[in-house]
Scaffold this active site. Structure first.
Site, short mmCIF file in Angstrom:
data_model
loop_
_atom_site.label_atom_id
_atom_site.label_comp_id
_atom_site.label_asym_id
_atom_site.label_seq_id
_atom_site.Cartn_x
_atom_site.Cartn_y
_atom_site.Cartn_z
N GLY A 193 0.83 -1.20 0.00
CA GLY A 193 0.00 0.00 0.00
C GLY A 193 0.86 1.25 0.00
O GLY A 193 2.01 1.22 -0.43
N SER A 194 0.31 2.32 0.50
CA SER A 194 1.02 3.60 0.50
C SER A 194 2.10 3.64 1.57
O SER A 194 2.05 2.90 2.57
CB SER A 194 0.03 4.75 0.74
OG SER A 194 -0.46 4.71 2.08
N SER A 195 3.08 4.51 1.39
CA SER A 195 4.13 4.68 2.39
C SER A 195 3.56 5.19 3.71
O SER A 195 4.02 4.79 4.79
CB SER A 195 5.20 5.65 1.87
OG SER A 195 5.87 5.11 0.76
N LYS A 196 2.54 6.04 3.64
CA LYS A 196 1.94 6.60 4.85
C LYS A 196 1.32 5.51 5.71
O LYS A 196 1.59 5.42 6.92
CB LYS A 196 0.88 7.64 4.47
CG LYS A 196 0.17 8.27 5.65
CD LYS A 196 -0.89 9.26 5.19
CE LYS A 196 -1.64 9.86 6.37
NZ LYS A 196 -2.70 10.81 5.93
N GLU A 245 5.81 -3.41 0.91
CA GLU A 245 5.88 -3.04 -0.51
C GLU A 245 5.04 -1.77 -0.67
O GLU A 245 3.82 -1.84 -0.77
CB GLU A 245 5.34 -4.17 -1.39
CG GLU A 245 6.12 -5.46 -1.31
CD GLU A 245 7.49 -5.39 -1.97
OE1 GLU A 245 7.80 -4.34 -2.58
OE2 GLU A 245 8.25 -6.36 -1.87
#
Length: 509
Positions: free
Chosen positions: A245-248, A267
């Site tokens: 998913g997203s880095s956040k 990832e």
């Protein structure tokens, strides 16, 4: 442009789906006590089917059963586990076409990519059958007489997999196939907007387990929201959590898992670049850039988002690229000839619109595209933007078909630009000079986990380790020695003599 409301959905019956579906597989049974959600076709934003989601109570029941099943599964010899994974691959192969159509229908990627995604899981199954006979440890020379030192790899127990909408089943394959042959049970939370894919794949796995008289809880799956994902991250019974998913959000998952001393495999976001040198094969580069930038409507983590062109070929490449963009067919992903389907959700379209506004406010010039298409679906125009590399928006990942184009003079400058973003997933350079390629893949070259030459940034093979550096998370999935993340390593020393020599020559009494 979008598919009509009466399109043929009969193929869903071939993979066990109906108008109403139970969204969690617990202890060998389909059971869910949560709210009902609608799976939506992004081509027209109309309903495909209903799914009942799991609750935290369902999750707890599932984890208890999975923990018990782990005691059985980890004791089965690895090659026998490989045979089960082989059968899963055969089950998927038998339903390749309808599963691929479902991926295309529910996610929005074009049919060849949908079928290709399912094929990727099949390939992982094939790969892991061989891997099940090669989970080897090292024999290590001991400095002590009559001692043997070696490594033993054992299962972790349970692996949690939290996958994303853009690859709603392939990410499961990267993780689950390896986890299973390594002796782990799997707990899968699919993306909340692709629940039908989660259910259809689980049904095939469940049939294989049942046919072999194995506990169904070896593979446990949930359709649900963030509460289920948070529960997986917090649960001490799950030693390894793989999150895509997203880095956040990935950072939050990592912090939660680290607090309980669990292991994370992340990832996350990519902000991938292609560099085209002055000696590049321009025709090859343009074809590669097109696929890398607009494939999956720009919703791959490996999508090319930044393009660096040498000043001597800048105009030539850009003119050709703009021309091929204008010829791309946008439409129903299930129709032959379509190259660009819809964005996945209406929120994705809103983010695209906001991104275009920010780009313009930071001096970006739209060379082609940049608009939302009038339709009942989530269609946007693939977009090329001329912009300064110093614009803050270039450092961010806009998850859609937007390509930033910039000019450079030297290889060193291009490499510095490639490495100047927080993310570090994929990268590629186009050149015919061996020296340039070896600088690019060397210690002062690209800082990404995937470093290519003369191919796109996307479309990775399963035989290599997939993953990236920096804000991409550092995880590695699929091939090479990625399997080691799914097991625990013990260094074992056996004294088969009658004396007690100590390491480092210590004399203790």
């Amino acid at each position: 442009m979008g598919s009509d409301n009466h399109q043929n959905l009969e193929f869903l019956k071939e993979i066990g789906l109906g108008s109403s579906n139970i969204g969690s597989y617990i202890n060998g049974q389909w059971k869910a006590t949560g709210s009902s959600v609608t799976s939506v076709n992004p081509s027209n934003n109309q309903s495909i089917a209903q799914v009942t989601e799991a609750t935290l109570q369902d999750f707890e029941e599932g984890l208890r059963a999975c923990s018990e099943a782990a005691k059985t599964w980890m004791t089965i010899p690895a090659p026998k586990r490989g045979e089960i994974v082989r059968q899963i691959g055969e089950a998927l192969r038998a339903k390749l076409d309808p599963l691929g159509r479902l991926v295309s229908l529910e996610m929005g990627k074009i049919l060849p990519e949908g079928i290709g995604e399912v094929q990727e899981i099949i390939d992982m199954c094939d790969y892991c059958v061989g891997l099940s006979r090669q989970l080897n440890g090292s024999i290590i020379p001991s400095e002590r007489p009559d001692h043997m030192m070696f490594e033993v790899w054992n299962p972790l127990g349970i692996v949690g997999v939290i996958s994303a909408f853009n690859f709603p089943c392939a990410v499961l394959g990267w993780n689950a196939c390896i986890a299973l042959v390594c002796g782990n049970c799997v707990v899968w939370k699919g993306a909340p907007t692709t629940p039908l894919i989660t259910i259809a794949v689980t049904k095939l796995v469940a049939e294989v387990l049942e046919r072999n008289k194995l506990p169904g809880a070896i593979f446990t799956s949930f359709c649900g929201g963030a509460d289920i994902g948070q529960a997986i991250a917090k649960d001490t019974r799950i030693p390894l959590v793989s999150f895509t998913g997203s880095s956040k959000v990935g950072l939050m998952v990592q912090q939660t898992v680290n607090e309980r001393f669990g292991k994370c495999l992340l990832e996350l976001s990519g902000n991938n670049a292609i560099i085209v040198m002055d000696d590049a094969d321009i025709k090859l580069a343009v074809r590669s850039i097109l696929f890398a930038a607009v494939g999956t409507t720009g919703q791959r983590c490996t999508t090319c988002r930044r393009l660096f062109l040498h000043e001597s070929i800048y105009t030539d490449v850009l003119d050709q690229l703009v021309e091929v963009y204008k010829q791309v067919k946008i439409g129903n992903p299930l129709e032959k000839g379509t190259l660009v389907g819809p964005l996945h959700t209406r929120t994705s379209v809103e983010n695209f619109q906001k991104g275009i506004s920010v780009i313009k406010s930071q001096g970006g010039k739209i060379l082609t595209g940049g608009s939302v298409l009038e339709s009942g679906g989530n269609f946007v125009q693939p977009t090329i933007v001329e912009i300064s590399p110093d614009a803050p928006v270039v450092k961010e990942e806009l998850f859609g078909p937007v390509l930033y184009v910039m000019k450079f003079q030297t290889l060193e400058e291009a490499i510095a630009l490639n490495n100047s973003v927080p993310q570090g997933l994929s990268s590629s350079i186009f050149t015919q000079r061996p020296g340039t390629i070896f600088k690019w893949i060397g210690p002062r070259g690209s800082d990404c986990g995937i470093v290519n030459a003369n191919i796109p940034t996307n479309g990775a093979e399963i035989g290599g380790a997939f993953g990236g550096e920096k804000a991409t998370g550092g995880g590695r999935e699929a091939g090479s020695d990625s399997w080691k993340q799914y097991m625990r390593r013990s260094t074992c020393t056996i004294n088969y003599g009658s004396e007690l020599p100590l390491a480092q020559g210590i004399n203790f009494g």
